[in-house]
Every structure is written in structure tokens, then in C-alpha cells.
Design a protein around this motif. Sequence first.
Motif: not given
Length: 459
Positions: A142-149, A157-165, A187-192
Motif C-alpha cells: 500500500e501507499v499512504t498519501t496526504t492530500v491537501f484541499p 470528489p477526487v481519487k488518488v492514483v498510484v503507479a509502480a514501475s 489535509a486528509e490521509q488517503v491509502t491506495v
Amino acid sequence: MRRRRLLGAISASLVATSGCLSTVETPSFRGKETRPPLAREDFVTDDENAQRDAVVPNISLLPVSTAASDPDGENSRVAPTPGNESVDAEPTAATTGNESTSAPPVRATEDAPDRDFGEQGLYVTDDFWRYRTHVHRYALDEVTTTVFPTEPATDTPVKVVVAASVYPRGGLVDSASSDPVRPESSAEQVTVPMDLSAAPEGVPLQYTAAVVPESVDRTDVDQGDLYAFMETDPFVVTDGHIERTDRQGPLDAASGSAFEREPVEGGYVQTLRGRTNGRSWAVSYLALESAYAAASLRSRGRARAEYVSFELLEGAANEIAEFLYEAAENNGFTGEFERIQFALSFVQRLPYVEDSVSSGYDDYTQFIMETLTMLSGDCEDTSILFASILESEPFNYDAVLLEPPGHMAVGLLMQKDFDGFAYIYDERKYYYVETTTEGWGIGQIPDQYRESKASVYDV
């Protein structure tokens, strides 16, 4: 939302030399070790895991600040220098080093959440990232992000996209997106959730994170909807967990009277201060480390003009041009010719360094992300950079490379009546542009080249 753009560059005091014109003050340079790039087939063997095309398009630079300096250039509104604090944090111990003495400003409506170091994984601890939308923690699953408004600013509404390469900028390993979120006042922590089980141990990998509207499918992202905000340092999978691994030719922190470079997670924070038409300006940007590493590994088997063609078609030229155009406007240079002068001042601030010093080779032509990240280049490197910028949108000028004896410069086809020194090529006037030293305007040529013939290379 719109995709983030870029920024750029460096400094110097002046001195004239034979050959290319020169600058004195220079930053430190990269290491000499290299390795061949890795291809997707080197690690993905399971068709079920070899899914999707690239989700987050490659970007090269992210803006930090393009604010104008004060009239005397003494209190430039640029991002403070961060500390290099990235560590391989253990669940019970999160250490940081070189703490920043001045944190970036915090908006009154945004609270930076407390950092939790209680879970297994790698943590981003640079103060530079603390008050920006960023990856907070990343692990195998998993990847945990912090998203500011306000990053990105949106009412939907939005969503966080994570790519591993594969690092740098190789094949895709996995991609995933979060549930929809709508940060409103803090800010809100969002886990992917991620899955790197298909990646063999020891292969350098990297996470890239972006924000997209809730309605956008992560496998069909339009660049206009994309807000890419961060890449992580490269890492490897070892015994069921991840560990940081060495960057490709890492660069050291460097500073001078008009520039700074500081390594942070995912890249290098760079600041350049200068003057154009008597007006002070300052710009800061994050040069993404993977873009620099990928450029460093490219083949050099091409003519100088082909470097410009490559940057226009596949490289970073359009990003850089768009951002410089915007940076010029933010600093009060709103006229067409003023923007060109600003772009030229920007390039001319790069210290001149010979190839034998910067690369260890007698003749080594740099791609533009090498020049911008290393904060230096010789006459061919800065000429390739300036020609690439002016050929790109939104500048859209016709440029050529000029090669008088022992030197390289740019020829620019001006779009109105213009006075200055020009070469006639294809029945058109291309005005000489010196890119290696501050103070030379379009159509001004050093005396040692005024009577010389020059080869002209169409880009």
C-alpha cells in the motif's frame, strides 16, 4: 484541474574565455557510475500481472514557486531550502537528519497532520513535503498519501492514483486507485492498495502518485484531468518488504549567490534568482530524479540537432516551455518579446562547465533534463535547451543551431522587423542568440564570431 507544469535553473558570475563563453560559479556534479536501463520483460512474467499501459504520464519537473523577487532582489519569495531527511524508517524508530531551519509556509485553512511512523514501510520525512500533497508512507502492499484541499483545488470528489514501475521510467508493475475523497478544511490521509508480488527481488522500482476526478477511470486518464504530485525514491523488494536503493548518479546539495539545489524524496528542489530588463525574479522547481536518471542513460549516438528533435517529440521541451511562459507572466513579463527575453535570461544563468569536468568525457552532449538538474552545461547544452524551449508551444518560434568555429549558439527567426546580427539560411534571417553568458541580447554577437562563417543545423 490541470496538470502541473515545470520550472527551472541556476547562477553565475561572468568571465570571457576562448571557445564557449563561460561562467565561474558552479555546483557539484553527478557520479560517474551508470547501468543499463531495465525493460518491462526483465521482471514481469505473469500475464495476469502484466496489466495496463502506463497510468500516470511521465513528467519531468513540478513547480514550487514562480513568485517575483523584491525590486532589489534581496528577499526573493522562493521556497526555503529543505533538509535531506529521507530515511528507511522502522516501525519503532523514525529518525530524520539535517532538519530544515525554516519550514514552508502553511495556509491558514490547512493543517499538516501529525506523522505516524508506527507501521512497516518507508517514510517521507523531508520538511519540503510536509505541507504539500505527497506520499507519506509506501510499502509492498500500500501507499499512504496526504492530500491537501488546495492541491489540487477542486469542488468535486477526487481519487488518488498510484503507479509502480521499473526505475527509471520503465515498465509498469501495478497500478491502483483509492476510494473517492473530498478534503474540505484540512489535509486528509488517503491509502491506495498495491501489489508488488510480481516484482522480483533486487529490481529498482518507483511509485508515482497523482490525483484525478472521481469519474475518471485510472486506466484512461486524460492529461487535462491529471494532477501528478510526487514520485518516490527508487526502492527494491527484499525478503517481503521494500528498501531504498541508490539513485542513478546522485547529485549533492549545492548553492551559490543565485541558486540552490537540495536533494529531497523523489528529486531535487532547485531555485534560481536573476534579473531581466532590470527586474528581479525568482523561480523554484522540483526536478524529478527519474527524469534526470532516464536522460542520463539515453544513447548519445545522434547529431546535436537531433537532440532538439528528440526533446520536442519525446522529451521535456514542451513542459519546460509551458512553465517558463507561465513563470514569465507571473514575474510581470507579459509581452511576447519580454517572455523570450525571460526565457533567455533563465538559460543564461546556467554556469558554463566543460564536458571533461561535468561528465568525464571530452565530448558529451546533454539532454535538457540533465542540464536543468545538474545546473550546468557548455555552449551546445544551453543552445539545445534554448532552441527546444523556443520551438515548443506556447512560444512557437523557428530556431536553428549555429556553429561558428569552436562554439555553438542559437539562430532565431523573429516574427517582426528586428535589428541585430543574423545569418541568412534558406532565404530567411536567423538572429544570433548567445546562450552561455548573461547580458547578451537577441541579435548581439561576440566580436570573435562576428567575422566567422557558421554551420547551420535545422532542428
